[in-house]
Scaffold this motif. Structure first.
Motif, PDB file in Angstrom:
ATOM      1  N   TYR A 396     -34.530   5.311  53.316  1.00  0.00           N
ATOM      2  CA  TYR A 396     -35.049   5.784  54.600  1.00  0.00           C
ATOM      3  C   TYR A 396     -35.076   7.306  54.650  1.00  0.00           C
ATOM      4  CZ  TYR A 396     -35.513   6.966  59.463  1.00  0.00           C
ATOM      5  OH  TYR A 396     -35.946   7.534  60.632  1.00  0.00           O
ATOM      6  N   ALA A 397     -34.020   7.946  54.136  1.00  0.00           N
ATOM      7  CA  ALA A 397     -33.958   9.405  54.155  1.00  0.00           C
ATOM      8  C   ALA A 397     -35.127  10.003  53.377  1.00  0.00           C
ATOM      9  CB  ALA A 397     -32.621   9.885  53.575  1.00  0.00           C
ATOM     10  N   ALA A 398     -35.467   9.399  52.242  1.00  0.00           N
ATOM     11  CA  ALA A 398     -36.600   9.895  51.444  1.00  0.00           C
ATOM     12  C   ALA A 398     -37.911   9.697  52.184  1.00  0.00           C
ATOM     13  CB  ALA A 398     -36.630   9.172  50.094  1.00  0.00           C
ATOM     14  N   LEU A 399     -38.076   8.533  52.812  1.00  0.00           N
ATOM     15  CA  LEU A 399     -39.288   8.266  53.585  1.00  0.00           C
ATOM     16  C   LEU A 399     -39.397   9.225  54.761  1.00  0.00           C
ATOM     17  CD1 LEU A 399     -41.740   6.422  54.259  1.00  0.00           C
ATOM     18  CD2 LEU A 399     -40.141   5.046  55.623  1.00  0.00           C
ATOM     19  N   ARG A 400     -38.331   9.409  55.475  1.00  0.00           N
ATOM     20  CA  ARG A 400     -38.333  10.291  56.645  1.00  0.00           C
ATOM     21  C   ARG A 400     -38.671  11.727  56.252  1.00  0.00           C
ATOM     22  NH1 ARG A 400     -32.728  10.910  59.718  1.00  0.00           N
ATOM     23  NH2 ARG A 400     -32.218  11.786  57.680  1.00  0.00           N
ATOM     24  N   ALA A 401     -38.053  12.227  55.183  1.00  0.00           N
ATOM     25  CA  ALA A 401     -38.308  13.604  54.762  1.00  0.00           C
ATOM     26  C   ALA A 401     -39.772  13.799  54.391  1.00  0.00           C
ATOM     27  CB  ALA A 401     -37.406  13.960  53.581  1.00  0.00           C
ATOM     28  N   ALA A 402     -40.333  12.843  53.653  1.00  0.00           N
ATOM     29  CA  ALA A 402     -41.739  12.958  53.252  1.00  0.00           C
ATOM     30  C   ALA A 402     -42.662  12.852  54.464  1.00  0.00           C
ATOM     31  CB  ALA A 402     -42.065  11.875  52.225  1.00  0.00           C
ATOM     32  N   TYR A 410     -47.555  18.577  63.772  1.00  0.00           N
ATOM     33  CA  TYR A 410     -47.383  18.010  65.107  1.00  0.00           C
ATOM     34  C   TYR A 410     -45.986  18.239  65.671  1.00  0.00           C
ATOM     35  CZ  TYR A 410     -51.592  15.745  63.454  1.00  0.00           C
ATOM     36  OH  TYR A 410     -52.845  15.511  62.927  1.00  0.00           O
ATOM     37  N   GLY A 411     -45.215  19.122  65.022  1.00  0.00           N
ATOM     38  CA  GLY A 411     -43.872  19.433  65.492  1.00  0.00           C
ATOM     39  C   GLY A 411     -43.893  20.306  66.728  1.00  0.00           C
ATOM     40  N   PRO A 412     -42.695  20.556  67.311  1.00  0.00           N
ATOM     41  CA  PRO A 412     -41.381  20.049  66.885  1.00  0.00           C
ATOM     42  C   PRO A 412     -41.210  18.575  67.224  1.00  0.00           C
ATOM     43  CG  PRO A 412     -41.161  21.234  68.946  1.00  0.00           C
ATOM     44  CD  PRO A 412     -42.591  21.397  68.524  1.00  0.00           C
ATOM     45  N   LEU A 413     -40.174  17.962  66.661  1.00  0.00           N
ATOM     46  CA  LEU A 413     -39.909  16.555  66.915  1.00  0.00           C
ATOM     47  C   LEU A 413     -39.560  16.329  68.378  1.00  0.00           C
ATOM     48  CD1 LEU A 413     -37.705  15.617  63.818  1.00  0.00           C
ATOM     49  CD2 LEU A 413     -40.087  14.974  64.219  1.00  0.00           C
ATOM     50  N   ALA A 414     -39.965  15.176  68.881  1.00  0.00           N
ATOM     51  CA  ALA A 414     -39.595  14.761  70.227  1.00  0.00           C
ATOM     52  C   ALA A 414     -38.239  14.062  70.167  1.00  0.00           C
ATOM     53  CB  ALA A 414     -40.660  13.831  70.796  1.00  0.00           C
ATOM     54  N   ASN A 419     -33.033   3.811  67.717  1.00  0.00           N
ATOM     55  CA  ASN A 419     -32.760   4.102  66.307  1.00  0.00           C
ATOM     56  C   ASN A 419     -33.963   4.685  65.571  1.00  0.00           C
ATOM     57  OD1 ASN A 419     -34.052   1.625  66.590  1.00  0.00           O
ATOM     58  ND2 ASN A 419     -33.172   0.759  64.720  1.00  0.00           N
ATOM     59  N   LEU A 420     -35.009   5.031  66.305  1.00  0.00           N
ATOM     60  CA  LEU A 420     -36.161   5.711  65.701  1.00  0.00           C
ATOM     61  C   LEU A 420     -35.993   7.211  65.922  1.00  0.00           C
ATOM     62  CD1 LEU A 420     -39.102   3.368  66.793  1.00  0.00           C
ATOM     63  CD2 LEU A 420     -37.524   3.165  64.838  1.00  0.00           C
ATOM     64  N   ASP A 421     -35.718   7.944  64.840  1.00  0.00           N
ATOM     65  CA  ASP A 421     -35.328   9.353  64.990  1.00  0.00           C
ATOM     66  C   ASP A 421     -36.419  10.338  64.583  1.00  0.00           C
ATOM     67  OD1 ASP A 421     -35.360   9.143  62.234  1.00  0.00           O
ATOM     68  OD2 ASP A 421     -33.229   9.566  61.949  1.00  0.00           O
ATOM     69  N   THR A 422     -37.621   9.847  64.271  1.00  0.00           N
ATOM     70  CA  THR A 422     -38.716  10.748  63.887  1.00  0.00           C
ATOM     71  C   THR A 422     -39.889  10.474  64.818  1.00  0.00           C
ATOM     72  OG1 THR A 422     -37.937  10.818  61.598  1.00  0.00           O
ATOM     73  CG2 THR A 422     -40.223  11.463  62.005  1.00  0.00           C
ATOM     74  N   CYS A 459     -43.475   7.181  67.183  1.00  0.00           N
ATOM     75  CA  CYS A 459     -42.312   7.318  66.302  1.00  0.00           C
ATOM     76  C   CYS A 459     -42.569   6.623  64.964  1.00  0.00           C
ATOM     77  CB  CYS A 459     -41.074   6.691  66.936  1.00  0.00           C
ATOM     78  SG  CYS A 459     -40.548   7.425  68.498  1.00  0.00           S
ATOM     79  N   LEU A 460     -41.980   7.153  63.905  1.00  0.00           N
ATOM     80  CA  LEU A 460     -42.006   6.479  62.616  1.00  0.00           C
ATOM     81  C   LEU A 460     -41.317   5.129  62.779  1.00  0.00           C
ATOM     82  CD1 LEU A 460     -42.538   6.525  59.526  1.00  0.00           C
ATOM     83  CD2 LEU A 460     -40.279   7.627  59.286  1.00  0.00           C
ATOM     84  N   ALA A 461     -42.017   4.028  62.465  1.00  0.00           N
ATOM     85  CA  ALA A 461     -41.533   2.679  62.769  1.00  0.00           C
ATOM     86  C   ALA A 461     -40.653   2.117  61.660  1.00  0.00           C
ATOM     87  CB  ALA A 461     -42.714   1.759  63.039  1.00  0.00           C
ATOM     88  N   PHE A 462     -39.694   2.913  61.220  1.00  0.00           N
ATOM     89  CA  PHE A 462     -38.711   2.501  60.223  1.00  0.00           C
ATOM     90  C   PHE A 462     -37.345   2.986  60.682  1.00  0.00           C
ATOM     91  CE2 PHE A 462     -42.672   2.584  57.945  1.00  0.00           C
ATOM     92  CZ  PHE A 462     -42.579   1.593  56.969  1.00  0.00           C
ATOM     93  N   ALA A 463     -36.290   2.320  60.205  1.00  0.00           N
ATOM     94  CA  ALA A 463     -34.931   2.706  60.565  1.00  0.00           C
ATOM     95  C   ALA A 463     -34.013   2.431  59.380  1.00  0.00           C
ATOM     96  CB  ALA A 463     -34.462   1.951  61.803  1.00  0.00           C
ATOM     97  N   PRO A 464     -32.850   3.090  59.317  1.00  0.00           N
ATOM     98  CA  PRO A 464     -31.907   2.825  58.230  1.00  0.00           C
ATOM     99  C   PRO A 464     -31.025   1.622  58.530  1.00  0.00           C
ATOM    100  CG  PRO A 464     -31.087   4.611  59.587  1.00  0.00           C
ATOM    101  CD  PRO A 464     -32.431   4.228  60.158  1.00  0.00           C
ATOM    102  N   THR A 465     -30.573   0.935  57.482  1.00  0.00           N
ATOM    103  CA  THR A 465     -29.572  -0.112  57.634  1.00  0.00           C
ATOM    104  C   THR A 465     -28.200   0.535  57.823  1.00  0.00           C
ATOM    105  OG1 THR A 465     -29.165  -0.239  55.254  1.00  0.00           O
ATOM    106  CG2 THR A 465     -30.914  -1.650  56.161  1.00  0.00           C
ATOM    107  N   PRO A 466     -27.188  -0.244  58.236  1.00  0.00           N
ATOM    108  CA  PRO A 466     -25.852   0.349  58.453  1.00  0.00           C
ATOM    109  C   PRO A 466     -25.212   0.910  57.191  1.00  0.00           C
ATOM    110  CG  PRO A 466     -26.035  -1.761  59.577  1.00  0.00           C
ATOM    111  CD  PRO A 466     -27.237  -1.640  58.691  1.00  0.00           C
ATOM    112  N   GLY A 467     -25.572   0.376  56.033  1.00  0.00           N
ATOM    113  CA  GLY A 467     -24.970   0.854  54.787  1.00  0.00           C
ATOM    114  C   GLY A 467     -25.907   0.627  53.622  1.00  0.00           C
ATOM    115  N   GLU A 468     -25.600   1.266  52.492  1.00  0.00           N
ATOM    116  CA  GLU A 468     -26.484   1.195  51.331  1.00  0.00           C
ATOM    117  C   GLU A 468     -26.612  -0.231  50.783  1.00  0.00           C
ATOM    118  OE1 GLU A 468     -28.449   3.369  50.351  1.00  0.00           O
ATOM    119  OE2 GLU A 468     -27.697   5.247  51.193  1.00  0.00           O
TER     120      GLU A 468
END
Length: 500
Positions: A396-402, A410-414, A419-422, A459-468
């Motif tokens: 998720y971190a790689a997807l979010r950064a890209a 279109y920044g800054p972020l809203a 759990n959607l942070d982008t 918002c980017l329609a993806f979210a991270p799981t609780p753990g790897e």
């Protein structure tokens, strides 16, 4: 011999409100307007609203695969194609995305708990592949209804006459239900069903007293014992009737009598002695005025399990945008091997209800993200009810950064939404340029996402799981417009693009 008349339990099939509310209602209409520039898609900003003001129902794009088995239409409950609520009501009350995402978190957390029970946190990471005997598919006619046997006598406004292959006439009526691939016990609200123990529904309540083919399942029977500790709820001492209960883990529940009747998926395709819950009490909201849940999980008691021998142990669906119609189809289409991209299907031996697949990579704007395939070792549940796709934190971190880099204009972020942070404020932009995103599964099957499957309400329609190592989810936002084939007999999940 007396011929019983039939009245349906299931006609129009829709998805649960939480999963459906996540849809991008304008995306279908926008597809003809956006154009691709290299690895980006330019789309009208208005189409990225989950309920655009000008959405109009456009009906089916295509019919189910030519030789598919019984099928029924499937719509989003809050879009203009829905029969469960009026367009005016939908626009007036709006949709609380924050609440919908909270429900999504509760649902997926409960499923994750079931997958890890008794086997430790890594249990979902070592699924057992499903390899059952595959039954040859037959040639089937398309279906327009699904019914449970019940004598005529309800409102004439919803009755009609159909004819079976044997020439017998049956009166039918409709019940609108929710599709759920992560539960095993089908159920519908049944009389007696007092309010508020039951909830209001748009169709008349199913009335067992009017059915000549209805029968309670007795205690001590194999069907009652199959409920086990997960779904069994004891017996009625005075009538020796089997009782069931389903707790969904997100605050919702149903309980009542476990029964049989005749389920009709079309005038010529019947499931006799169909087992389902006759619900006399419901906790929580399942969808807007729907009658119950059509369970399609991989465990005992589900519609898939009850029809596996007759329909090849397979089913498919196409989740539509709210401005178009989708479908649910029993069985695997004859041309499945050539029309569907396949990925292996896995099952967890401790929780066979759930369908697990494995991602291998994610691409954005034509470039593969630097995420090793081993990152996805925990697997991901294919789920009709999960809203957004949940990825391991590193992926998720790689997807979010890209994605943030591609959307820098279109920044800054809203502010985040649950759990959607982008998230972005697009009010100043009549159109936006969204990078292409694709999900690549084991075996090479690829979901190429349209803008409405990438972004949810800005918002980017993806979210991270609780753990790897936590199991992930492939949400219904990302599944939109694809026919998703659950070929349990063949041990695979298939994807056919642009099906609805």
């Amino acid at each position: 011999m007396k011929v019983s008349t039939l009245q349906p339990l299931l006609l129009l099939i829709i998805l649960s409100s939480s999963c459906c509310l996540s849809a991008n209602a304008g995306a279908h209409a926008a597809q003809g307007n956006h154009h691709e520039i290299n690895q980006f898609m330019v789309v009208a900003t208005s189409s990225l609203k989950h309920i655009p003001d000008d959405a109009v129902c456009s009906g089916h794009k295509v019919m189910p695969s030519r030789n598919s088995t019984a099928w029924v239409p499937m719509n989003r409950p809050h879009g203009p194609c829905s029969s469960s609520s009026s367009r005016a009501t939908t626009v007036d009350k709006g949709v609380d995305v924050d609440d919908m995402l909270l429900w999504d978190q509760l649902r997926t957390s409960n499923i994750r708990t079931q997958l890890s029970a008794d086997v430790g946190s890594a249990g979902a990471g070592v699924p057992i592949i499903a390899r059952t005997t595959k039954v040859s598919n037959q040639d089937y006619m398309p279906a327009s209804q699904a019914a449970v046997g019940q004598n005529s006598g309800t409102s004439k406004s919803i009755q009609k006459s159909d004819q079976t292959a044997t020439g017998e006439h049956h009166a039918t009526a409709s019940q609108t239900v929710v599709v759920d691939t992560s539960s095993d016990i089908p159920w519908v609200q049944c009389l007696p069903c007092p309010i508020p123990q039951c909830h209001l529904q748009k169709d008349p309540f199913y009335d067992p007293a009017k059915s000549s083919t209805f029968a309670p399942i007795p205690c001590g029977s194999p069907a009652c014992k199959e409920l086990g500790s997960s779904y069994g709820n004891g017996c009625s001492g005075s009538t020796d009737q089997c009782k069931y209960t389903v707790n969904y883990g997100d605050g919702r529940a149903t309980s009542g009598t476990y029964v049989t009747d005749t389920l009709t998926m079309s005038p010529t395709i019947l499931v006799k002695d169909f087992r389902f819950g006759c619900s006399h009490a419901v906790r929580g909201s399942f969808s807007d005025q729907t009658a119950g849940v059509l369970a399609l999980g991989g465990g005992g008691g589900s519609l898939l399990e009850q029809t596996a021998e007759a329909y090849g142990n397979a089913f498919s669906y196409c989740i539509p945008h709210p401005s178009s119609s989708g479908f649910l189809s029993l069985g695997g289409p004859a041309e499945a091997s050539s029309k569907f991209a396949r990925t292996p299907l896995f099952k967890n031996k401790h929780a066979p209800t759930f369908y697990i697949v494995h991602l291998e990579a994610i691409t954005m704007a034509g470039k593969r993200l630097g995420v090793p395939p081993a990152t996805f070792a925990g697997g991901a549940v294919m789920d009709s009810g999960a809203v957004v796709t949940q990825l391991p934190p590193a992926a998720y971190a790689a997807l979010r950064a890209a994605f943030r880099s591609a959307m820098a204009a279109y920044g800054p972020l809203a502010a985040p939404v649950r759990n959607l942070d982008t998230c972005y404020d697009f009010t100043r932009f009549p159109e936006v340029k969204v990078p292409k995103v694709s999900l690549v599964f084991a075996g090479g099957a690829t979901l190429e996402l349209d803008p409405a499957s990438i972004m949810l309400d800005g918002c980017l329609a993806f979210a991270p799981t609780p753990g790897e190592e936590s199991v992930g989810f492939i949400g219904n936002v990302q599944q939109q417009t694809y026919e998703v084939l659950y070929d349990v007999g063949g041990g695979s999940v298939g994807f056919r693009p642009a099906a609805c």
